[in-house]
Scaffold this motif. Structure first.
Motif, PDB file in Angstrom:
ATOM      1  N   ALA A   3       0.834  -1.207   0.000  1.00  0.00           N
ATOM      2  CA  ALA A   3       0.000   0.000   0.000  1.00  0.00           C
ATOM      3  C   ALA A   3       0.865   1.251   0.000  1.00  0.00           C
ATOM      4  O   ALA A   3       0.546   2.250  -0.666  1.00  0.00           O
ATOM      5  N   TRP A   4       1.987   1.204   0.728  1.00  0.00           N
ATOM      6  CA  TRP A   4       2.899   2.359   0.769  1.00  0.00           C
ATOM      7  C   TRP A   4       3.508   2.619  -0.610  1.00  0.00           C
ATOM      8  O   TRP A   4       3.560   3.758  -1.072  1.00  0.00           O
ATOM      9  N   VAL A   5       3.935   1.541  -1.267  1.00  0.00           N
ATOM     10  CA  VAL A   5       4.514   1.682  -2.607  1.00  0.00           C
ATOM     11  C   VAL A   5       3.457   2.166  -3.589  1.00  0.00           C
ATOM     12  O   VAL A   5       3.718   3.028  -4.439  1.00  0.00           O
ATOM     13  N   ARG A   6       2.238   1.639  -3.456  1.00  0.00           N
ATOM     14  CA  ARG A   6       1.158   2.035  -4.369  1.00  0.00           C
ATOM     15  C   ARG A   6       0.829   3.522  -4.189  1.00  0.00           C
ATOM     16  O   ARG A   6       0.602   4.244  -5.170  1.00  0.00           O
ATOM     17  N   HIS A   7       0.820   3.998  -2.948  1.00  0.00           N
ATOM     18  CA  HIS A   7       0.514   5.403  -2.725  1.00  0.00           C
ATOM     19  C   HIS A   7       1.629   6.299  -3.268  1.00  0.00           C
ATOM     20  O   HIS A   7       1.367   7.394  -3.793  1.00  0.00           O
ATOM     21  N   HIS A   8       2.874   5.861  -3.150  1.00  0.00           N
ATOM     22  CA  HIS A   8       3.973   6.615  -3.755  1.00  0.00           C
ATOM     23  C   HIS A   8       3.789   6.715  -5.263  1.00  0.00           C
ATOM     24  O   HIS A   8       3.951   7.803  -5.849  1.00  0.00           O
ATOM     25  N   ARG A   9       3.436   5.599  -5.887  1.00  0.00           N
ATOM     26  CA  ARG A   9       3.271   5.594  -7.339  1.00  0.00           C
ATOM     27  C   ARG A   9       2.107   6.483  -7.764  1.00  0.00           C
ATOM     28  O   ARG A   9       2.219   7.280  -8.702  1.00  0.00           O
ATOM     29  N   LEU A  10       1.018   6.392  -7.043  1.00  0.00           N
ATOM     30  CA  LEU A  10      -0.145   7.220  -7.375  1.00  0.00           C
ATOM     31  C   LEU A  10       0.137   8.701  -7.109  1.00  0.00           C
ATOM     32  O   LEU A  10      -0.280   9.564  -7.890  1.00  0.00           O
ATOM     33  N   SER A  11       0.837   9.005  -6.024  1.00  0.00           N
ATOM     34  CA  SER A  11       1.162  10.403  -5.711  1.00  0.00           C
ATOM     35  C   SER A  11       2.079  11.001  -6.771  1.00  0.00           C
ATOM     36  O   SER A  11       1.901  12.151  -7.183  1.00  0.00           O
ATOM     37  N   ALA A  12       3.061  10.214  -7.205  1.00  0.00           N
ATOM     38  CA  ALA A  12       3.975  10.717  -8.232  1.00  0.00           C
ATOM     39  C   ALA A  12       3.240  10.986  -9.534  1.00  0.00           C
ATOM     40  O   ALA A  12       3.427  12.031 -10.170  1.00  0.00           O
ATOM     41  N   ALA A  13       2.376  10.037  -9.934  1.00  0.00           N
ATOM     42  CA  ALA A  13       1.641  10.216 -11.191  1.00  0.00           C
ATOM     43  C   ALA A  13       0.636  11.363 -11.092  1.00  0.00           C
ATOM     44  O   ALA A  13       0.503  12.177 -12.014  1.00  0.00           O
ATOM     45  N   ASP A  14      -0.069  11.450  -9.963  1.00  0.00           N
ATOM     46  CA  ASP A  14      -1.069  12.515  -9.818  1.00  0.00           C
ATOM     47  C   ASP A  14      -0.416  13.891  -9.747  1.00  0.00           C
ATOM     48  O   ASP A  14      -0.912  14.865 -10.344  1.00  0.00           O
ATOM     49  N   SER A  15       0.698  14.011  -9.030  1.00  0.00           N
ATOM     50  CA  SER A  15       1.369  15.306  -8.947  1.00  0.00           C
ATOM     51  C   SER A  15       1.937  15.726 -10.303  1.00  0.00           C
ATOM     52  O   SER A  15       1.874  16.909 -10.676  1.00  0.00           O
ATOM     53  N   LEU A  16       2.466  14.779 -11.063  1.00  0.00           N
ATOM     54  CA  LEU A  16       2.953  15.111 -12.404  1.00  0.00           C
ATOM     55  C   LEU A  16       1.807  15.553 -13.309  1.00  0.00           C
ATOM     56  O   LEU A  16       1.949  16.502 -14.092  1.00  0.00           O
ATOM     57  N   ARG A  17       0.662  14.889 -13.179  1.00  0.00           N
ATOM     58  CA  ARG A  17      -0.495  15.289 -13.980  1.00  0.00           C
ATOM     59  C   ARG A  17      -0.933  16.699 -13.624  1.00  0.00           C
ATOM     60  O   ARG A  17      -1.235  17.517 -14.514  1.00  0.00           O
ATOM     61  N   ARG A  18      -0.941  17.038 -12.358  1.00  0.00           N
ATOM     62  CA  ARG A  18      -1.335  18.384 -11.934  1.00  0.00           C
ATOM     63  C   ARG A  18      -0.354  19.444 -12.429  1.00  0.00           C
ATOM     64  O   ARG A  18      -0.754  20.552 -12.783  1.00  0.00           O
ATOM     65  N   VAL A  19       0.919  19.086 -12.446  1.00  0.00           N
ATOM     66  CA  VAL A  19       1.919  20.035 -12.951  1.00  0.00           C
ATOM     67  C   VAL A  19       1.728  20.278 -14.441  1.00  0.00           C
ATOM     68  O   VAL A  19       1.781  21.415 -14.925  1.00  0.00           O
TER      69      VAL A  19
END
Length: 300
Positions: A3-19
């Motif tokens: 779950a920790w790794v999955r949240h890192h992956r989702l956070s990285a992808a979501d933050s890049l999308r927002r940028v």
């Protein structure tokens, strides 16, 4: 852990999308960060090129040894052979007064005036190349004590001034780098602070359901990382483009003076390090900005 790794992956992808969803604002931030990072790197590379040029000249330093007028050609050649065999001297060249006068006539352009002289006023000359340029002054003092030597000329004052200016320039580059790094932290920190304010309600909801500070901070850390990496990439492109534009004119200028010297630009390793430095500054700025928000508003 999954779950920790999955949240890192989702956070990285979501933050890049927002940028990327705000290309104009993101590009402006990247340009500001890139210019701030490119300035000290450009100055540092320029100093490295000057230091390399000084090193090339330093290794080619020569001692001009003027012999007494009483010394004839045979004695001058013998002295050149004797000095050239010394361990402290890498090479010795004998220049007769006749050769010096002929060269002076060709370069000066007033051979008629020189032709009117009864005697050749120029002395024999020895050109010595020290094996250790740092000991040139001591070697010059030692040669001055020889009976056949009239004068020893060692003109390295300009090179010493260049080395001192280079050392001063390194200090200035360090100060400029620290100031511009602080500016980058302020710019990225303000950008992340605005992003935090824009997602305040989302943060409050996640805090109500028990989200930890690390969980809240993680997406903004990735946002800072993307901003920093983008700024570092822009800085690498700016520096590489600048030195690529200057490389040909500098090579032409060096060729005009008969020197084989080329401008050294930003290498791949240095460019990668610049991108990493930008990413590190982005992470630090995001950590500070989100940490301040969590301290001022611990409940959400």
């Amino acid at each position: 852990m999954s779950a920790w790794v999955r949240h890192h992956r989702l956070s990285a992808a979501d933050s890049l999308r927002r940028v990327l969803e705000r290309p104009a604002a993101s590009l402006l931030t990247w340009l500001v960060v890139g210019i701030a990072l490119a300035l000290p790197v450009t100055l540092a590379l320029s100093l490295d090129n000057l230091r390399a040029l000084g090193g090339r000249v330093d290794t080619q330093a020569q001692l001009s040894v003027f012999l007494n007028p009483a010394v004839d050609t045979a004695e001058g050649k013998a002295l050149a052979a004797e000095l050239g065999a010394r361990p402290a001297i890498a090479g010795a060249t004998f220049r007769s007064r006749e050769d010096a006068l002929a060269e002076f006539r060709a370069r000066a352009g007033f051979s008629d005036v020189l032709g009117g002289l009864e005697d050749n006023p120029l002395p024999h000359l020895l050109l010595l190349v020290p094996r250790e340029p740092a000991r040139s002054a001591a070697l010059a003092e030692e040669l001055s004590a020889l009976v056949a030597v009239d004068e020893v000329v060692l003109d390295l004052a300009w090179l010493e001034r260049l080395q001192r200016l280079t050392a001063l320039g390194r200090r200035l580059v360090l100060v400029a780098a620290l100031l511009l790094a602080a500016g980058v932290l302020l710019v990225l920190g303000n950008t992340i602070r605005l992003a935090v304010e824009g997602r305040r309600e989302e943060i409050e909801v996640t805090r109500l359901v028990g989200a930890s500070d690390a969980f809240v901070r993680r997406p903004f850390l990735y946002s800072g990382l993307w901003y920093g990496i983008g700024g570092g990439a822009v800085a690498a492109i700016l520096v590489a483009g600048m030195f690529a534009a200057l490389r040909r004119p500098v090579a032409q200028l060096a060729a005009a003076y008969g020197a084989d010297w080329r401008l050294a630009g930003l290498g791949l390793v240095d460019a990668f390090g610049l991108v990493l430095a930008g990413g590190a500054l982005g992470l630090i700025a995001a950590w500070l900005a989100v940490g301040r928000h969590l301290r001022l508003d611990p409940g959400g």
